[in-house]
Motif scaffolding. Structure first.
Motif, PDB file in Angstrom:
ATOM      1  N   VAL A 153       0.846  -1.181   0.000  1.00 45.21           N
ATOM      2  CA  VAL A 153       0.000   0.000   0.000  1.00 45.21           C
ATOM      3  C   VAL A 153       0.892   1.245   0.000  1.00 45.21           C
ATOM      4  CG1 VAL A 153      -1.742   1.298   1.292  1.00 45.21           C
ATOM      5  CG2 VAL A 153      -1.826  -1.199   1.239  1.00 45.21           C
ATOM      6  N   VAL A 154       0.587   2.196  -0.871  1.00 48.46           N
ATOM      7  CA  VAL A 154       1.304   3.470  -0.875  1.00 48.46           C
ATOM      8  C   VAL A 154       0.740   4.332   0.247  1.00 48.46           C
ATOM      9  CG1 VAL A 154       1.735   5.614  -2.147  1.00 48.46           C
ATOM     10  CG2 VAL A 154       1.823   3.407  -3.336  1.00 48.46           C
ATOM     11  N   GLU A 155       1.615   4.788   1.139  1.00 49.25           N
ATOM     12  CA  GLU A 155       1.185   5.623   2.257  1.00 49.25           C
ATOM     13  C   GLU A 155       1.533   7.076   1.974  1.00 49.25           C
ATOM     14  OE1 GLU A 155       1.375   4.339   6.533  1.00 49.25           O
ATOM     15  OE2 GLU A 155       2.852   5.983   6.599  1.00 49.25           O
ATOM     16  N   ILE A 156       0.549   7.938   2.132  1.00 53.63           N
ATOM     17  CA  ILE A 156       0.737   9.372   1.906  1.00 53.63           C
ATOM     18  C   ILE A 156       0.484  10.094   3.225  1.00 53.63           C
ATOM     19  CG2 ILE A 156      -0.130  11.408   0.693  1.00 53.63           C
ATOM     20  CD1 ILE A 156      -0.855   9.597  -1.646  1.00 53.63           C
ATOM     21  N   TYR A 189     -14.700  10.847  -4.748  1.00 56.82           N
ATOM     22  CA  TYR A 189     -13.252  10.688  -4.913  1.00 56.82           C
ATOM     23  C   TYR A 189     -12.454  11.525  -3.926  1.00 56.82           C
ATOM     24  CZ  TYR A 189     -14.708   8.917  -9.491  1.00 56.82           C
ATOM     25  OH  TYR A 189     -15.311   8.216 -10.508  1.00 56.82           O
ATOM     26  N   THR A 190     -11.243  11.060  -3.653  1.00 60.50           N
ATOM     27  CA  THR A 190     -10.220  11.870  -3.008  1.00 60.50           C
ATOM     28  C   THR A 190      -8.995  11.842  -3.907  1.00 60.50           C
ATOM     29  OG1 THR A 190      -9.010  12.297  -0.954  1.00 60.50           O
ATOM     30  CG2 THR A 190      -9.220  10.008  -1.611  1.00 60.50           C
ATOM     31  N   GLY A 191      -8.139  12.856  -3.771  1.00 57.98           N
ATOM     32  CA  GLY A 191      -6.959  12.926  -4.618  1.00 57.98           C
ATOM     33  C   GLY A 191      -5.978  13.941  -4.066  1.00 57.98           C
ATOM     34  N   VAL A 192      -4.801  13.983  -4.690  1.00 56.39           N
ATOM     35  CA  VAL A 192      -3.755  14.921  -4.286  1.00 56.39           C
ATOM     36  C   VAL A 192      -3.299  15.684  -5.522  1.00 56.39           C
ATOM     37  CG1 VAL A 192      -1.490  15.191  -3.228  1.00 56.39           C
ATOM     38  CG2 VAL A 192      -2.993  13.326  -2.467  1.00 56.39           C
ATOM     39  N   TYR A 193      -3.283  17.009  -5.429  1.00 49.93           N
ATOM     40  CA  TYR A 193      -2.836  17.831  -6.555  1.00 49.93           C
ATOM     41  C   TYR A 193      -1.322  17.711  -6.695  1.00 49.93           C
ATOM     42  CZ  TYR A 193      -7.364  20.160  -7.135  1.00 49.93           C
ATOM     43  OH  TYR A 193      -8.692  20.433  -7.390  1.00 49.93           O
ATOM     44  N   PRO A 194      -0.833  17.163  -7.821  1.00 49.85           N
ATOM     45  CA  PRO A 194       0.617  16.988  -7.988  1.00 49.85           C
ATOM     46  C   PRO A 194       1.341  18.281  -8.328  1.00 49.85           C
ATOM     47  CG  PRO A 194      -0.536  16.186  -9.919  1.00 49.85           C
ATOM     48  CD  PRO A 194      -1.586  16.588  -8.937  1.00 49.85           C
ATOM     49  N   ARG A 195       0.587  19.312  -8.733  1.00 48.08           N
ATOM     50  CA  ARG A 195       1.169  20.614  -9.044  1.00 48.08           C
ATOM     51  C   ARG A 195       0.090  21.671  -8.861  1.00 48.08           C
ATOM     52  NH1 ARG A 195       1.486  19.858 -15.637  1.00 48.08           N
ATOM     53  NH2 ARG A 195      -0.723  20.247 -16.061  1.00 48.08           N
ATOM     54  N   SER A 196       0.505  22.917  -8.785  1.00 48.88           N
ATOM     55  CA  SER A 196      -0.466  23.990  -8.643  1.00 48.88           C
ATOM     56  C   SER A 196      -1.291  24.129  -9.919  1.00 48.88           C
ATOM     57  CB  SER A 196       0.249  25.307  -8.352  1.00 48.88           C
ATOM     58  OG  SER A 196      -0.684  26.367  -8.235  1.00 48.88           O
ATOM     59  N   ASP A 232       3.618  16.487   1.683  1.00 47.27           N
ATOM     60  CA  ASP A 232       4.904  16.780   1.037  1.00 47.27           C
ATOM     61  C   ASP A 232       5.313  15.651   0.083  1.00 47.27           C
ATOM     62  OD1 ASP A 232       5.220  19.184   2.467  1.00 47.27           O
ATOM     63  OD2 ASP A 232       6.030  18.099   4.204  1.00 47.27           O
ATOM     64  N   VAL A 233       4.509  14.607  -0.012  1.00 47.60           N
ATOM     65  CA  VAL A 233       4.813  13.489  -0.901  1.00 47.60           C
ATOM     66  C   VAL A 233       4.770  13.969  -2.348  1.00 47.60           C
ATOM     67  CG1 VAL A 233       4.029  11.231  -1.708  1.00 47.60           C
ATOM     68  CG2 VAL A 233       3.991  11.765   0.724  1.00 47.60           C
ATOM     69  N   VAL A 234       5.771  13.581  -3.135  1.00 46.38           N
ATOM     70  CA  VAL A 234       5.857  14.001  -4.537  1.00 46.38           C
ATOM     71  C   VAL A 234       5.099  13.001  -5.395  1.00 46.38           C
ATOM     72  CG1 VAL A 234       7.392  14.484  -6.472  1.00 46.38           C
ATOM     73  CG2 VAL A 234       8.065  15.137  -4.147  1.00 46.38           C
ATOM     74  N   LEU A 235       4.047  13.463  -6.061  1.00 44.27           N
ATOM     75  CA  LEU A 235       3.206  12.583  -6.877  1.00 44.27           C
ATOM     76  C   LEU A 235       3.776  12.367  -8.272  1.00 44.27           C
ATOM     77  CD1 LEU A 235       0.410  11.447  -5.829  1.00 44.27           C
ATOM     78  CD2 LEU A 235       1.294  13.368  -4.517  1.00 44.27           C
ATOM     79  N   TRP A 236       4.517  13.350  -8.796  1.00 42.09           N
ATOM     80  CA  TRP A 236       5.063  13.256 -10.151  1.00 42.09           C
ATOM     81  C   TRP A 236       6.500  13.765 -10.122  1.00 42.09           C
ATOM     82  CZ3 TRP A 236       3.509  11.145 -14.699  1.00 42.09           C
ATOM     83  CH2 TRP A 236       4.210  11.502 -15.866  1.00 42.09           C
ATOM     84  N   ASP A 237       7.439  12.903 -10.544  1.00 42.74           N
ATOM     85  CA  ASP A 237       8.857  13.259 -10.527  1.00 42.74           C
ATOM     86  C   ASP A 237       9.500  12.722 -11.798  1.00 42.74           C
ATOM     87  OD1 ASP A 237      11.526  13.701 -10.091  1.00 42.74           O
ATOM     88  OD2 ASP A 237      11.603  12.710  -8.135  1.00 42.74           O
TER      89      ASP A 237
END
Length: 203
Positions: A79-82, A156-163, A175-180
């Protein structure tokens, strides 16, 4: 299940629910891996799956009518933990909508396990199902949502990877980076990934 041709080499498959779309996506991936489905791209969405790069879309559409699509099987992968600070500006509004206090919103959100149903909107953004209670979108979208905002909208829930602009309810930050670009794969989340949110103290 309804199959609609898209151009000469693609097929859009419509189903009734998000759960059916997840199950169909899993079945299509399984059939492609076994060699039974020659297709270049399989792209899931809320209630559709797009197949692109087909030699004969109409023939596949006929075959689909006889398919039995099993439910999505339990996944054993990690499981990915955020980690998340429940400090979002819309936390009071979500608490009022649910009829609970702000601390209970955080508890409810963090207690659930989520699955990425599909990705889109921005690179690295996953639409996570599993939210125990739905939340309406904001009446007035923001012109800029900060990077790392943990948000809710509908089921749904989600995290914005950028502004970016957005109309989801912001309940926290991470502070987890979604896209690198330097990471392989660049996206932390992919369809089918299991996700949990871990509360951290707000400084």
């Amino acid at each position: 299940m309804r199959a609609l041709p898209v151009g000469n080499r693609a097929l859009l498959i419509e189903v009734g629910t998000g759960e059916e779309a997840e199950a169909l996506h899993a079945e299509l991936l399984r059939r492609r891996a076994s060699g039974d489905l020659p297709v270049a791209e399989i792209v899931p969405a809320a209630r559709t799956v797009l197949l692109d790069g087909l030699d004969d879309p109409l023939r596949l559409a006929e075959r689909l009518a006889s398919w039995k699509v099993p439910p999505v099987p339990p996944r054993a992968e990690e499981v990915v933990e955020i980690s998340v600070r429940y400090d979002g500006p819309d936390l009071p509004d979500v608490a009022a909508h649910w009829g609970v206090d702000e601390a209970e919103v955080a508890r409810i959100h963090a207690a659930a396990e989520y699955r990425v149903a599909f990705c889109g909107f921005a690179p690295g953004f996953g639409y996570l199902t599993g939210l125990p209670r739905e939340v309406p979108r904001r009446a007035t979208p923001r012109t800029a949502v900060p990077t790392g905002s943990v948000a809710l909208a509908g089921p749904y829930t989600g995290v914005y990877p950028r502004s970016s602009p957005g109309g989801w309810q912001l309940i926290g930050t991470t502070d987890v980076v979604l896209w690198d670009h330097a990471r392989v794969p660049a996206a932390l989340l992919a369809p089918g990934t299991r996700v949990r949110f871990a509360p951290v103290a707000v400084p």
